[in-house]
Design an enzyme around this catalytic site. Structure first.
Site: not given
Length: 248
Positions: A62-63
């Site tokens: 995930d970012r």
């Protein structure tokens, strides 16, 4: 000075980096205005010392999640690595800071519905049924602060080691929310008051989730490779502030 990423491992087939929090792996419809991507930075970084070398991600983070990110140096190698992830052959360890004091250890066996991005194609056969999802956890440390962040006169937090057995989208974040111990800094599944306290008072405005260990078989010669990477930046500073262990 061109931007670079810390390289944890590299040979003629694969490369692993320490991805910073808030960096997208690749260009995405999630944020059309973003101009920085791990793939582009790493590709440019390698091109500077080895002409013609591109990279293909073997998995995703995930970012907001930092830590070990693995790439193949050609599509076939990336595919072979990706298959290991899909078949549960990769061992993964994460560190996370969560709200409250979970048990010393346990397992979260809770199916998760498949999540798709808004732009992802959904055919008629796309299943909406929940998929099996399993996460093991171990509490490494805990703290109780004499501050009223929510509705209690004190606030409790814990450092967890997480081992996802399956690889569902946002599995760790959703599983920790499911047991009422959301990860600090999670704007989607967490608690806003605690997130703001960590950002504004403790100087930590990121998702406190990091991939710190990764074990897999080399796709060419079968060697067992184990990578480790303790969390950095404000995550590491927070651990030091709380006198919590950096790694296990």
């Amino acid at each position: 000075m061109p931007e670079t990423l810390p390289i944890l491992y590299r040979d003629e087939h694969i490369v692993a980096i320490d991805k910073p929090a808030k960096l997208l792996v690749h260009r995405s419809e999630i944020d059309r205005h973003e101009t920085r991507f791990a793939i582009q930075i790493l590709r440019d970084q390698i091109l500077r010392d080895q002409i013609g070398q591109k990279v293909w991600p073997a998995h995703r983070l995930d970012r907001g999640t930092s830590g070990i990110l693995l790439f193949g140096l050609n599509p076939e190698i990336a595919s072979l690595l990706g298959r290991q992830f899909a078949e549960g052959q990769v061992s993964k360890r994460y560190l996370a800071v969560v709200r409250g004091h979970p048990p010393e250890n346990g397992s979260i066996d809770h199916p998760l519905t498949r999540q798709r991005d808004d732009y992802e194609f959904q055919g008629e056969r796309s299943s909406q049924e929940a998929q099996a999802a399993l996460t093991h956890f171990r509490r490494l440390a805990s703290i109780e602060l004499p501050v009223e962040v929510d509705r209690y006169p004190v606030s409790r937090y814990a450092l967890l080691e997480l081992e996802p057995v399956t690889g569902r989208k946002h599995q760790l974040r959703r599983h920790l929310k499911h047991i009422a111990h959301p990860i600090i800094g999670d704007a989607t599944y967490g608690k806003g008051r605690h997130n703001r306290y960590f950002a504004e008072t403790l100087g930590c405005d990121r998702l406190l989730l990091a991939c710190t260990q990764l074990g897999f078989s080399h796709p060419v010669d079968g060697r067992s490779i184990k990578l480790k990477c303790p969390p950095g930046d404000s995550f590491a500073a927070l651990l030091e502030r709380f006198d919590w262990p950096l790694a296990q």
